[in-house]
Write an enzyme that holds these catalytic residues in place. Structure first.
Site, PDB file in Angstrom:
ATOM      1  N   CYS A   1     -46.783 -15.375  71.094  1.00 33.86           N
ATOM      2  CA  CYS A   1     -47.343 -14.033  70.941  1.00 33.86           C
ATOM      3  C   CYS A   1     -46.957 -13.166  72.142  1.00 33.86           C
ATOM      4  CB  CYS A   1     -48.852 -14.136  70.735  1.00 33.86           C
ATOM      5  SG  CYS A   1     -49.642 -12.601  70.179  1.00 33.86           S
ATOM      6  N   ALA A   2     -47.925 -12.669  72.897  1.00 33.59           N
ATOM      7  CA  ALA A   2     -47.640 -11.831  74.063  1.00 33.59           C
ATOM      8  C   ALA A   2     -47.334 -12.652  75.311  1.00 33.59           C
ATOM      9  CB  ALA A   2     -48.826 -10.896  74.328  1.00 33.59           C
TER      10      ALA A   2
END
Length: 180
Positions: free
Chosen positions: A102-103
């Site tokens: 994800c991030a």
């Protein structure tokens, strides 16, 4: 038996953390979740999770892989941790496995873990970069990245394959009854 470290930070994406820990444990991989500042972590949707230990109490040299869950605030908290930075740099130097979903690839970019490797991340969560692919999974050298919460099972199963082989992956995957 492979051993994996998963740092837990306030604001992390719960699905990414829990699915990774669960799938790897189903495969017989020893997983230790470690809070970066406290054992009880409040994840991005308000779910409270209790880490196995504190990161400061862990000897990272005993682990084969470190996996960073994403989540916007969780990523910021991981990024701000000098201990996470130190561990990542040692893993990179010692050519041990590193995963980020994800991030969380932002942490790898910030601490120069990703340099010339292709990678993926949640769309729009990383600065413009010619190595970003937007793929669901990206494996480059010994760094595995994934795009977001919806890819958490694929990411986790790929880790099982990398650490325990394709047969173990197939066994775990079959028992999860995921859509084909």
């Amino acid at each position: 038996m492979p051993k994996v470290l998963v740092p837990f930070a306030d604001g992390m994406e719960e699905m990414e953390a829990v699915i990774v820990v669960d799938v790897l444990r189903r495969a017989g991989i020893e997983v230790v979740s470690a809070g970066i500042s406290t054992n009880t972590v409040t994840a991005s949707r308000g779910v409270k999770l209790v880490a196995d230990s504190l990161l400061s109490e862990i000897d990272p040299s005993h682990f084969d892989m470190i996996i960073l869950p994403g989540g916007n605030q969780g990523t910021k908290n991981l990024n701000a941790s000098p201990l996470v930075s130190e561990i990542l740099k040692n893993f990179k130097k010692e050519e041990r496995w590193i995963g980020a979903i994800c991030a969380a690839p932002n942490v790898l970019l910030t601490h120069n873990i990703l340099q010339n490797q292709k990678f993926t991340a949640f769309p729009g969560s990383v600065p413009s970069n010619d190595k970003y692919t937007g793929s669901r999974l990206e494996l480059s050298d010994k760094i595995l990245t994934s795009i977001g919460p919806g890819s958490a099972f694929e990411f986790s199963l790929k880790i099982v394959e990398l650490l325990s082989g394709i047969e173990k992956r197939k066994e775990v995957e079959k028992n999860l009854h995921l859509p084909s």
